[in-house]
Each structure stands twice: as structure tokens, then as C-alpha cells.
Design a protein around this motif. Structure first.
Motif, PDB file in Angstrom:
ATOM      1  N   LEU A 673       6.950  10.221   4.926  1.00 49.29           N
ATOM      2  CA  LEU A 673       6.946  11.471   5.691  1.00 49.29           C
ATOM      3  C   LEU A 673       6.393  11.278   7.100  1.00 49.29           C
ATOM      4  O   LEU A 673       6.824  11.952   8.045  1.00 49.29           O
ATOM      5  N   LYS A 678       6.763  13.770  10.387  1.00 52.89           N
ATOM      6  CA  LYS A 678       6.448  14.952   9.569  1.00 52.89           C
ATOM      7  C   LYS A 678       4.987  14.888   9.116  1.00 52.89           C
ATOM      8  O   LYS A 678       4.677  14.795   7.921  1.00 52.89           O
ATOM      9  N   ALA A 681       3.615  17.843   6.928  1.00 56.47           N
ATOM     10  CA  ALA A 681       4.127  17.729   5.553  1.00 56.47           C
ATOM     11  C   ALA A 681       3.389  16.630   4.800  1.00 56.47           C
ATOM     12  O   ALA A 681       3.069  16.775   3.605  1.00 56.47           O
TER      13      ALA A 681
END
Length: 821
Positions: A673, A678, A681
Motif C-alpha cells: 500500500l 497510499k 490506507a
């Protein structure tokens, strides 16, 4: 009572009456049921008629009570006899011997010597010698031997055989053979006694020599002799000899005898010919308990544990009540299979049949529960022991050691010493095993001291365990001291020491030791080569790796799965992926480790497509993936940036394969991720983890923050990483690099002060390269290499050259790393 009807009429004279009673009793001695009715009735008639003074009749009554096992009636009759002859004394002594009352038989013989004027005959001496044998009264037996010599009866076949049996059962085969050679004639029983004697003390060769000599002298071997000869072959593992005796037994029809078939089954089981053993078992007309238990034990000894359990239940269905030996064997198989449910059923049977108090069954129960990792049940059986037993203590220590429970293992060990039970080799090896897994070096040294005191320090098992524990605790010099102290070393010892050097990054020492091994004349095995290939892998040395590969092929162990896996790993770490793949394709019977090695190889080198291809082929080959498989698959997804596919594999671990994700998998998902940016996240994923995140997981997020310069999340990730592991210098370095990239020099300075006050040191970076068969190792900013000055001068020239072409290197992070380290 039809036989006694004529006695209802008064006889013409007393002598005729007594003679009639004697004749009736004599005719009944062969039939137990008739004897049970007639013997007491005739005894009563004799009392009424005053016939107990007749010595012939009272001796017959005595013999009748003996056959019926009515020892108390026989004892009363014997005490009331007004006259006794040799037959009376002999019958009474023989009766006590036959019914296991050896002390009474010996006492009666002593009374005979004191009260009787008669000279003992061969039958009386043979009976009392048998009592001495059964009660192991060797001293008194030697006295009887002296009496036999005085009476010139020691050469009698009955007395001689009894003397041979006495000495043979007590393991005194020299004395037994002196009597044997003095016998002018020997019966098959005599031959069987000496053959069995030698077989029981482990001298199978002598037993078989006597069996051969018996045939030369023309003595026909009976079934007991054949059984003893086969037992000698079993003890020696002499399959061919056993098969020859089997052939003779078949020709002489002795093969149909149950005792002969039982020892043949035992022979074939001990020689790992289970199909032959089972064929014999299936062809048996009559099977006794020994037949079943021998077959069960044979399966257990050859690690056919499932078959042993099936055979056990078949025995129960056939109506046989398993004895202590059968229960012990089957509990061993249950432990090997971790079949706790079946083991508990056997435990229930042992309780119902009062076998739970049997010493061997108790120890087998403790061992079974310990192997099944049911330590609560094992401890319950252990705590219920009526008497302390070293075997039980060892089983408990081994059980706790297997689970890595050092505290409980040591508690049992202290109790063992408190009870004055002497620890043996198994005790020490079990304790060393658990202490090595816990890296408890001080405890290991104390155990080493106890091993020296016990006089077992030169034992190979103890030495191997000590080398292993010292190597795992990075005390290679201590391990080498144990190794050098040994006068004889087997392959396990050599391999332990080579592995010790290998796992402590002493590759050169491992190779030197391997050369010493070759000089010693011993042949390396597959475990030796696994250690050596591991050395080549850690050094990334293809020169050594190819040499070892050539030796592996010459030794014929290239098809061993452990060796193949190590070679594939070695070629991968040396960068020879194509060669690793060729080796992988040529490996027969690939196990999960082999597939994992290939997946990890492609993943480490960024070949995600090939890694996924291997994973798919693994599924097609119906090989179940394990924990390590998904570490490699997820790593491949990280390198290729396959976020959706990586998450799919992560979610399938538990749902499709029942594998609980570990720290490595969670760290891979965070990387997955984090690399595409990200970060939120990834942070949320960590916070939702069902297990406590380790420092490695937070470092993965911190690395992603470094890529994208996210200071806020980086600070949080570094804080959490240091809370998880305050000694780890990695978070400091990564965070300082992020601060430096953003120009936050005050934060860099403060972070360096915090790092110094915490006593944390940046781990030094290493690199190495193999040039002309020599591995060169380099340390970051180090000048340890002998040609360091020349190398740095060349680097300076190259730097000046690229600068002259307008290249300006970004060294801000590098400078911070150097200063922080």
C-alpha cells in the motif's frame, strides 16, 4: 461318582480296598475333570478306611492334588504322612516349583536333607534346581550343584539340563557351557537351553553356531530350538539365516506351530520385511496374544503407526484383551501420529483392565500425551505416580522441552534431583534442546557441568547437543572446544560443527572443517552438503557453490530434497536465476520448500510474473502452500506494484488455506500500500491488525513515508516502531533522512541527540563481491580492506569524471546517514 459305587460294598480285606482305591485314582490322573471329583472322594475313603498309611496311595493323592493345583490340601496331606519316600518328597517339591512357590520348594528340600536318610535322585534335584532358577537363588543353586557332583549326578541329562538352565537364565554362560560339555548325552531341551541363553544375552552368533553344531551331531531340532534360533537371527538382523530356518521349519511342518510363527513374524518385522510378516500373520490358523502384539509392535518399530493402530482395533474386535506390552506399543504409535483421541481410548482401556499401574504403560501414557502436546493430561498421569521413575521424569521434561517451556522443564528436573533420581543422557539432551531454543546460555553451561560430572561428556549425543547450543548462542569457540575434545566423531558431530560455523557466518572455517572431514576418511552426507551450500549462499560465492554442487553429484545426493532446495537458494542468491530454474525443473518429487525457494528467488530479483507463474504451477501440482509461500508471493507483488493481486493473495491465506497471517505478511501488505503512496490506507491497515504490530511493520510504513516525504505519518510510524523495539536504530535513520530531505535540520539534530542518549547505534552496512575466486567484503565508509586506499582513489577519480560531465549527485541523505551512524 459312578466309579466309587463299587466301594460302597465292604471289601474282603483292607489291602484289597486300598489297592482298588489306588487303581481308580491312577486311572483318573490323566483327566482333570474326573480327577477333580475323584481325588477328594478317595482321600475321604482312605481316611475312613485307615488307608493313609499306604505310601503308594498317599503319593498318588499327593500327585493328584498337585495336578489340580490344590496346594493347601497337598500340604496338609504331606504333613500328616506317617512315612515319606523319595517319590513323596519329589512330588511335593515339584508341585511347589510348578506353581511358582519356589521358596516353599527350596525350604522343603532343606527339610528333606535334614530329616530323610535317603539320597536325592535326579528328578528331585532337577525340581529344586528349577525352583532356584525361577527365584534367581543362584547361591543355593550352586550348593545343589555341589550335591549333584558328590552324587555323580551332574552328568545326568535331567540334572545337567536344569543346571544349564539355571546358569543360562542368570547370564552365567561360561558356567552353563562347562556343564553342557560335561554331559555325555544331550537332549533337544539341553540344546535349546544353551541356544536361548546365548540369544538372551545378545550373543546371537554363538547361539547360531550351537544351532549349526546341533544339526551336525544329528540332533533333531524341536520347535522350541527353532524358535530360539530365529530369535538369535532377529537380534543380529540376520535375515538370510532366519529365512533358512523358516525353510527348514516349513519342510518339517514346524511352521504350523504358533510359537515358531510368532518369532518368524518378529524376525521379519525387525528386518523391515513387513509384507512377509503380515503374510505369515494372515496365514496363521491360530493366533494368540503374542501373535497380535508382535505384529503391532513390528508396525510401530517401522513407523507404520497408522497400521499399528488399525491392527490394535482388529485385535480388540477379535476378542483379545490387549496386555501391557500391546498398550505400550500402540501408545507409542499414537504419540508418533499425535493421535490424542485414540491415545485417550487406550488410556480408558488401561484403566478398565487395571493396566494403568503397569510401569511401562504409565510411562507410555506420559510419553504419548507429551508428544501430542497434551501436557495437562501428561502431568495428571505423572502426578498420580505411586513411585518416582526416571523414565517418567524424562518423558515430562522432553514434553515441556518440545513446547519450549523452559520453566516447567526445569521444575521437573529439580524435582527429579530432589527425589534422588539420577538424570541420564536423555535428560540432559532434552534440557539442552530447550535451553538452546531459548538461548539460555548460562543454564546450558550449568547443564554442561552436570554432564561432565555424570561422566557422559564424551557421549556423541551429549556432545552434539552441546555443539548445537553453543553455536546457536554464538559461542563458536566453546562449541569447537567440545568438538576437539572428542576422540571419535561420527557424521552428526561433524555436521553439527560445520553448521555451527555456517550459522555464525564463519564460512571459511566451515570449508576448512569440511576438508578435515575428507582427510579423516569419512564420507559427507546430505546434511553436510546442505551446510556447505548454505555457506556458499551466505558468501554469494559461485566458485564454492559450484564446487560443492559437483561433489554433491559425485556423492549421489543431488536428488535429496533438502540438498536441491539449498542449491536452488544458492544459485538465486548468487544471481544465477536461470541455473536455479533448471535445477528446479530437474528436481523429482518437489516438496513445498522447493516451490517456496523458486518463488522467493523470483520475488527477490523483482521477477513478479515468474513468481506468480510458479505459484500457479504449484497449485496445479496439488502442493498445499504454507506460511513461507505467501511471504514470497506477497514480496513479488510488492516489487511489481500489484496492489489488488497482492491483497487478494493476503485475504486468501486464511479463507482458502487456513493460514494465519504473520508479521512478514502484514509488513508486505504495508509495503504494497505504501509504495504507490497510499499512506493513510497503510496506516489504517496497521491499526486494524488483529495482532500487535512489530517494529518491522511500522518501519515498512516509515520507508514509504520516506519515498513520498510525508513527515506527519513518518513521525507517528517512527514513534510506534520505537515503542515496539527501543533498541532498533532503523526508525531513527529513516526519520532523519526524511527530515533532511525536507531541510528540517533542527529536527535532524534533535533526533541524533535522542539516538545518542538512548544508546542506539546504526547497524553498519556490508557489501561483498567475488573476484577471481575470492570474496571481498566492504563496510560502509570503512577502510578495513587491504586495498582500501587504491579503491577510494579510483572512486574519487570516477566522481570527478562524472562531475566534469555536469552530474551533481544528491548526497544529502548519505551525509545524514553517515553522521547519524
Amino acid at each position: 461318582m459312578s466309579l466309587l459305587k463299587p466301594l460302597c460294598r465292604a471289601p474282603s480285606s483292607l489291602s484289597t480296598h486300598i489297592r482298588s482305591l489306588a487303581q481308580i485314582l491312577l486311572s483318573c490322573l490323566t483327566g482333570r475333570d474326573r480327577l477333580r471329583r475323584v481325588n477328594p472322594a478317595i482321600h475321604a475313603r482312605a481316611v475312613v478306611a485307615g488307608g493313609l498309611d499306604d505310601l503308594f496311595l498317599t503319593n498318588l493323592l499327593l500327585r493328584g492334588y498337585s495336578k489340580l493345583g490344590h496346594l493347601r490340601d497337598a500340604h496338609h496331606l504331606f504333613d500328616r504322612m506317617s512315612e515319606r519316600n523319595l517319590v513323596s518328597w519329589g512330588s511335593a517339591i515339584s508341585m511347589y516349583t510348578q506353581h511358582g512357590r519356589d521358596d516353599c520348594a527350596i525350604s522343603l528340600f532343606i527339610a528333606f536333607q535334614k530329616t530323610s536318610c535317603e539320597v536325592p535322585n535326579e528328578f528331585l534335584l532337577a525340581s529344586v534346581l528349577r525352583a532356584c532358577t525361577q527365584s534367581k537363588a543362584v547361591s543355593f543353586g550352586e550348593q545343589v550343584h555341589g550335591i549333584a557332583i558328590k552324587l555323580d549326578l551332574d552328568a545326568n541329562v535331567y540334572v545337567g539340563t536344569a543346571l544349564i538352565n539355571l546358569y543360562a537364565k542368570l547370564g552365567c554362560m561360561d558356567e552353563a557351557m562347562l556343564v553342557f560339555h560335561a554331559l555325555p548325552a544331550r537332549s533337544p531341551v539341553t540344546w535349546n537351553t544353551v541356544i536361548t541363553g546365548y540369544a538372551q544375552i545378545g550373543c546371537g552368533e554363538v547361539a547360531l553356531e550351537l544351532f549349526e553344531r546341533m544339526g551336525i551331531e544329528g540332533v533333531y531340532p524341536e520347535r522350541f530350538v527353532l524358535a530360539s534360533a530365529v530369535s538369535a537371527c532377529s537380534a543380529l538382523g540376520f535375515l538370510e539365516g532366519g529365512r533358512q530356518i523358516h525353510g527348514y521349519a516349513y519342510r518339517s511342518a514346524a511352521e504350523t506351530d504358533t510359537s515358531v510363527i510368532n518369532v518368524l513374524i518378529d524376525l521379519y518385522c525387525k528386518c523391515s520385511r513387513l509384507s512377509l510378516a503380515r503374510k505369515l500373520f494372515n496365514c496363521m490358523v491360530y493366533r494368540n496374544l503374542v501373535s497380535w502384539t508382535t505384529m503391532i509392535s513390528g508396525y510401530m518399530q517401522n513407523s507404520f503407526d497408522a497400521e499399528a493402530i488399525t491392527m490394535f482395533w482388529n485385535m480388540s474386535l477379535a476378542g483379545w484383551q490387549p496386555d501391557g506390552f500391546a498398550c505400550t506399543s500402540i501408545l507409542n504409535s499414537c504419540g508418533s501420529l499425535a493421535a490424542a483421541w485414540q491415545g485417550k481410548q487406550i488410556h480408558t482401556h488401561a484403566i478398565k483392565t487395571n493396566l494403568e499401574s503397569d510401569e511401562y504403560v504409565k510411562n507410555a501414557l506420559i510419553d504419548m500425551y507429551a508428544k501430542c502436546e497434551h501436557l495437562t493430561e501428561a502431568r495428571a498421569v505423572f502426578d498420580a505416580l505411586a513411585e518416582d521413575d526416571a523414565i517418567s521424569y524424562n518423558a515430562m521434561i522432553e514434553g515441556y522441552a518440545k513446547l519450549g517451556d523452559l520453566a516447567e522443564a526445569m521444575d521437573i528436573f529439580r524435582r527429579m534431583r530432589y527425589c534422588l533420581l539420577r538424570p541420564n543422557l536423555l535428560t540432559f539432551v532434552s534440557l539442552l534442546g530447550v535451553s538452546s531454543s531459548q538461548l539460555a546460555i548460562e543454564l546450558s553451561k550449568q547443564i554442561h557441568g552436570l554432564i561432565i560430572k555424570s561422566g557422559t561428556s564424551s557421549d556423541l549425543y551429549a556432545a552434539s547437543a552441546l555443539i548445537d547450543v553453543y553455536s546457536k548462542c554464538s559461542l563458536v569457540n566453546d562449541a569447537k572446544a567440545v568438538f576437539n575434545m572428542l576422540h571419535y566423531r561420527d557424521m552428526v558431530i561433524w555436521n553439527s560443527m560445520i553448521f555451527g560455523h555456517a550459522q555464525n557466518e564463519q564460512g571459511e572455517e566451515a570449508v576448512k572443517l569440511f576438508n578435515q572431514l575428507l582427510i579423516s576418511g569419512m564420507a559427507p552426507n546430505e546434511f553436510t552438503f546442505v551446510a556447505l551450500v548454505t555457506v556458499a549462499s551466505s558468501l554469494a560465492s559461485m566458485f564454492h557453490g559450484q564446487q560443492f554442487h559437483a561433489r554433491i553429484i559425485k556423492a549421489g545426493v543431488d536428488n535429496d530434497p533438502h540438498v536441491s532446495n539449498a542449491l536452488i537458494d544458492m544459485y538465486a542468491k548468487c544471481g544465477f536465476i536461470k541455473e536455479g530454474r533448471m535445477l528446479f525443473e530437474s528436481t523429482c518429487g518437489k516438496d513445498v520448500i522447493c516451490w517456496n525457494s523458486m518463488i522467493s528467488t523470483y520475488a527477490q530479483h523483482g521477477h513478479a510474473e515468474q513468481a506468480h507463474q510458479i505459484f500457479q504451477l504449484m497449485g496445479e501440482a496439488e502442493i498445499e502452500p504454507n506460511y513461507v509461500t505467501f511471504v514470497g508471493v506477497l514480496s513479488a507483488c510488492v516489487h511489481a506494484g500489484l496492489v489488488d493481486e497482492g491483497l487478494h493473495h493476503f485475504n486468501s491465506m486464511k479463507s482458502n488455506y487456513g493460514i494465519e497471517p504473520g508479521i512478514e505478511h502484514y509488513a508486505s501488505v504495508v509495503n504494497l500500500l505504501g509504495r504507490p503512496g497510499k499512506l493513510d490506507a497503510a496506516k489504517e491497515f496497521i491499526e486494524r491488525m488483529p495482532i500487535k504490530p512489530a517494529a518491522a511493520v511500522w518501519r515498512s510504513l516509515l520507508s514509504a513515508c520516506h519515498l513520498f516525504g510525508n513527515v506527519e505519518i513518518a513521525r507517528y510510524a517512527a514513534k510506534m516502531a520505537l515503542l515496539a523495539d527501543p533498541t532498533d536504530g532503523g526508525p531513527y535513520v529513516l526519520l532523519s533522512n526524511i527530515y533532511a530531505s525536507k531541510g528540517l535540520w533542527t529536527d535532524v539534530h534533535n533526533l541524533r541527540q535522542r539516538m545518542d542518549s538512548a544508546g542506539t547505534v546504526k547497524e553498519t552496512g556490508y557489501s561483498w563481491i567475488e573476484v577471481t575466486k575470492e570474496v571481498h567484503t566492504f563496510i560502509a565508509r570503512g577502510r578495513e580492506h587491504p586495498e582500501a586506499e587504491l579503491i577510494y582513489s579510483v572512486l574519487d577519480e570516477l566522481t570527478s569524471l562524472i562531475k566534469s560531465f555536469g552530474y551533481v549527485p544528491d548526497i544529502s541523505d548519505h551525509a545524514v546517514l553517515y553522521e547519524t551512524g
